[in-house]
Design an enzyme around this catalytic site. Sequence first.
Site, short mmCIF file in Angstrom:
data_model
loop_
_atom_site.label_atom_id
_atom_site.label_comp_id
_atom_site.label_asym_id
_atom_site.label_seq_id
_atom_site.Cartn_x
_atom_site.Cartn_y
_atom_site.Cartn_z
N CYS A 135 0.37 -5.15 -2.24
CA CYS A 135 1.41 -4.13 -2.09
C CYS A 135 2.68 -4.47 -2.86
CB CYS A 135 1.73 -3.94 -0.61
SG CYS A 135 0.32 -3.41 0.38
N GLU B 275 3.86 1.97 5.61
CA GLU B 275 4.08 1.06 4.48
C GLU B 275 3.28 1.62 3.33
OE1 GLU B 275 3.52 -1.19 1.67
OE2 GLU B 275 2.38 -2.56 2.97
N ASN C 135 -6.97 -4.51 1.10
CA ASN C 135 -6.58 -5.68 0.31
C ASN C 135 -6.29 -6.94 1.14
OD1 ASN C 135 -4.31 -4.24 1.23
ND2 ASN C 135 -3.02 -4.99 -0.44
#
Length: 467
Positions: A275, A241, A145
């Site tokens: 995210c 993450e 992304n």
Amino acid sequence: MSGQWHKAGKYKDLYNPYSGEVLARIAQADASEGVRAIEAAHEAFAVFGRMSAYQRSEILYRVAGLIDERREELARVTAMEAAKPLKAARGEIARTVETYRFAAEAAKQVTGEQVAMDAAEGGHQHFGFTIRVPIGVVTAITPFNFPFNLVAHKVGPALAAGNTIVLKPAEQTPLSGLLLAGLFQEAGLPAGVLNIVTGEGAELGEVLTTHPLVRKISFTGSYAVGQLIQRQAGLRRTTLELGSNAALIIDENTDIAAVAARCVSGAFAYNGQVCISLQRILVHQSLYEEFKQHFVTAAAKLITGSPLEEATDVTSLISEKAADRIMNWIGEAVAGGAVIETGGLRSARNIIAPTLLTQVPRSAKVWTEEIFGPVAVLLPFDHWEEAIREVNSSRYGLMAGVYTSDIKRAFEAARELEAGGVVVNDIPTFRVDHMPYGGVKDSGKGTEGVAYAVQEMTQLKLISFNV
């Protein structure tokens, strides 16, 4: 790897998610090639780990400058391989330049501190201080992304700290990683310091997380893969993450018109494939209907089209599989009683219209999981404490936000919300690249944000003198 391009035994077509055209033939590295990349990085560390902070900083500044010079070209690459709207891609490249500049500055700030050895009875005549030293080979596995900037958040700190690195970019966005290798070569990075291996995670993942020469793994991606990496990594350092389900609380006495437009941006930027994309919106009951109206109106103004068109806001999702999953989750919510206030439709090229759901059952995946798509959920609340509990009910905790004019409630939110970061009077999608960034609960472990990542990529060493 080792400053040279290597042929692979197998290649695979890379497709534009929007047009379906073939963009390139991408090498599919196997495990043995992953080992070669790690060994090359280990060999290069013997030299690069002793390079001065000034030299490392200059290389990072130069690569930032080269990216800046080619920002339009790189933005178009991002738009094509990741189907990111061009204006969003330009924003990512601008942030990437800034991230590498922060890394260049951080390279000069890798310092320790004096330790008061004589504060202990037995410490008389001892002088102590700490230094931070690079840890060695870092492996990085990055998502699709933000193919330039999330890579920068791993490569930049690793090099600033004096480490070498092996990068496996996402399977859908390898071109950005390969371009980066050339830019670093042009910037004067010694051979073997940055090694790019393209291919499938199933083929490369285990060697990148278990090879004995690897000292740290930095991963951004799904919770399931993060769990697997942590098991494989053993005692190695990891920064993970992982998932998110970002929530925002909007208290009474908030300017709803301005906030609704900001929420639309937070929920639907890059089709919600961010995210910390805004997913759950909790609005005080007194403002609920007004907010919903403003939100639906603002969402209707978003323009759908090709990622290479200047006006496009919404375009194809990264894959048909992603679009299928999102539509299934919307269907599950509706079957359980949810109402589609806007969107909920899928068109050609895996485009899903920006969607707002209300009356969503708490068991629905759009409420409990990370949807990673253009879907937001709206919920009214009566009491502040109730809203805090609802936000904390998630198993994720990356970022959360609140809008309130009550300073006491602002501090309550800062203290009580279970998240790695709490944003007051803005959406949880807000991020600047030098701030600390990391989650709690199932959102992962470790902290990014350039200077903070440098700390996690160095070893604190004590030096003690008997004087």
